[in-house]
Scaffold this active site. Structure first.
Site, PDB file in Angstrom:
ATOM      1  N   PHE A 125       0.816  -1.207   0.000  1.00 42.29           N
ATOM      2  CA  PHE A 125       0.000   0.000   0.000  1.00 42.29           C
ATOM      3  C   PHE A 125       0.860   1.271   0.000  1.00 42.29           C
ATOM      4  O   PHE A 125       0.332   2.368   0.134  1.00 42.29           O
ATOM      5  CB  PHE A 125      -0.927   0.004   1.227  1.00 42.29           C
ATOM      6  CG  PHE A 125      -0.212  -0.302   2.515  1.00 42.29           C
ATOM      7  CD1 PHE A 125       0.421   0.687   3.234  1.00 42.29           C
ATOM      8  CD2 PHE A 125      -0.153  -1.608   2.971  1.00 42.29           C
ATOM      9  CE1 PHE A 125       1.102   0.395   4.399  1.00 42.29           C
ATOM     10  CE2 PHE A 125       0.528  -1.912   4.155  1.00 42.29           C
ATOM     11  CZ  PHE A 125       1.157  -0.906   4.866  1.00 42.29           C
ATOM     12  N   GLU A 126       2.178   1.099  -0.161  1.00 43.60           N
ATOM     13  CA  GLU A 126       3.053   2.273  -0.270  1.00 43.60           C
ATOM     14  C   GLU A 126       3.727   2.257  -1.644  1.00 43.60           C
ATOM     15  O   GLU A 126       3.117   2.651  -2.632  1.00 43.60           O
ATOM     16  CB  GLU A 126       4.049   2.295   0.890  1.00 43.60           C
ATOM     17  CG  GLU A 126       3.331   2.549   2.223  1.00 43.60           C
ATOM     18  CD  GLU A 126       4.277   2.745   3.394  1.00 43.60           C
ATOM     19  OE1 GLU A 126       5.049   3.728   3.375  1.00 43.60           O
ATOM     20  OE2 GLU A 126       4.232   1.922   4.331  1.00 43.60           O
ATOM     21  N   MET A 127       4.952   1.755  -1.752  1.00 43.12           N
ATOM     22  CA  MET A 127       5.622   1.782  -3.049  1.00 43.12           C
ATOM     23  C   MET A 127       5.488   0.458  -3.806  1.00 43.12           C
ATOM     24  O   MET A 127       5.765   0.392  -5.003  1.00 43.12           O
ATOM     25  CB  MET A 127       7.081   2.181  -2.859  1.00 43.12           C
ATOM     26  CG  MET A 127       7.190   3.566  -2.229  1.00 43.12           C
ATOM     27  SD  MET A 127       8.846   4.067  -1.721  1.00 43.12           S
ATOM     28  CE  MET A 127       9.416   4.864  -3.209  1.00 43.12           C
TER      29      MET A 127
END
Length: 374
Positions: free
Chosen positions: A159-161
């Site tokens: 859910f980030e990179m």
């Protein structure tokens, strides 16, 4: 006679229960004489607070990592990687997307937003990257020991990179400029996931900030006005500095939050004059039931191992990093100060005291020093 004794005993139990549940809450005595600047500075330094160095040579002694020695070339490589979206799956976000250096080192969102606009599933607020190298723990649950290890998390989080170590290495090896840079900085290892995060960590170690508080600690009596000095004195006197300590003014330990819970129907209005505790009266308050926080438990994140242990936030630039707390549900700094005083220290602060502490916290504002790295 026995009935009277039982009644007295019952009353005593009620009083003790109220006391230990926080209904007799001492408010710091407002009628004190503020120490002069020299005495206040001496006390602050003796209590573990310290200025951020103005010169790189001095800063290097504080932030260098024996397992990742800092060099100008490594720092420059880390800066390129920090701002390069090549490290995100769709090549649209970078480290600076959530840690904006001009915005206090965070993103000013209640919860971080990453790959394809996905929010953090635990509704976690992005901590500041500024001065993070001074902290002994990283992440809200303190699971990483340093900024190099911390950098591995966001790159891989879906859910980030949303990358994998293999994808990161493959992308960078496809870029001749990065191959050349890594060969110079890491001649033995070249491009690996570890060397990528070591470079990013090296750059982050330079992101220290200075402000009025640092000038005050270094001897400038005029750097803090009277209100800010009163706030610093209160900050130390009521116990805030017990957790918010060190050069970073926080980030040195994990602490339970909330330390005290006030989930009953009654809450104190105010209390205490001249440090003598006494009952002052109650006001009605909506019961909170089993809520673990003094605000809604959005995201269900309960700290390290679910034990309500959280890394103590860094207070440098706290005025620029709203909203507050791990799930970003408190918008105003004044409210955050009130909640911390009540739920961590068992104190009810009045408006003047809150204003004084906020004035002190404003003295912790500062931009990255911009060291001339040698």
């Amino acid at each position: 006679m026995l009935r009277i004794h039982l009644v007295v005993f019952a009353i005593a139990l009620v009083v003790l229960s109220l006391y230990f549940n926080g209904f007799f809450i001492p408010e710091p005595n407002a009628s004190f004489k503020l120490p002069d600047a020299q005495a206040l500075r001496k006390e602050a330094l003796s209590r573990g607070l310290a200025p951020v160095p103005a010169r790189w040579e001095e800063a290097l002694e504080v932030v260098d990592n024996p397992d990742n020695p800092l060099t100008p070339e490594k720092i420059a490589l880390g800066e390129r990687l920090y701002f390069d979206p090549i490290l995100s799956k769709d090549r649209t976000i970078n480290c600076a997307s959530c840690h904006i250096l001009g915005e206090g080192g965070d993103d000013n969102r209640p919860t971080a937003i990453g790959y394809h606009g996905l929010p953090n599933p635990k509704h976690l607020n992005s901590p500041t990257v500024l001065n993070a190298a001074l902290a002994k723990r990283q992440f809200w649950d303190g699971r990483s020991p340093d900024v190099e290890d911390q950098a591995k998390g966001p790159i891989q989080a879906p859910f980030e990179m949303a990358m994998t170590p293999g994808e990161v290495v493959a992308r960078l090896k496809a870029r001749p400029d990065y191959v050349e840079s890594f060969a110079k900085v890491f001649p033995k290892e070249g491009i690996t996931f570890d060397t990528v995060t070591k470079a990013i960590g090296a750059y982050e170690r330079t992101l220290l900030t200075r402000g009025a508080f640092d000038r005050f600690l270094e001897g400038d009596d005029e750097a803090l006005d009277e209100k800010a000095r009163a706030g610093l004195h209160l900050f130390m006197r009521i116990g805030c500095k017990g957790c918010h300590t060190g050069m970073s003014v926080g980030g040195q330990s994990l602490q339970r939050f909330p330390l005290r819970r006030y989930n009953g129907l009654l809450a104190p209005t105010s209390v205490i004059v001249n440090d003598a505790r006494y009952f002052a009266g109650f006001r009605w308050q909506k019961p909170r039931g089993d809520e673990p926080y003094p605000f809604p438990d959005v995201g269900g994140f309960h700290g390290a191992k679910g034990q309500f242990l959280f890394r103590v936030p860094i207070l440098r630039n706290i005025t620029r990093t709203a909203p507050y707390f791990h799930n970003g549900l408190v918008e105003k700094l004044e409210e955050a100060v009130r909640l911390m005083a009540r739920h961590q220290l068992g104190l009810v602060l009045n408006d003047e005291q809150v204003g004084q502490i906020v004035a002190f916290l404003k003295s912790l504002e500062g931009d990255p020093v911009g060291y001339e790295v040698r």
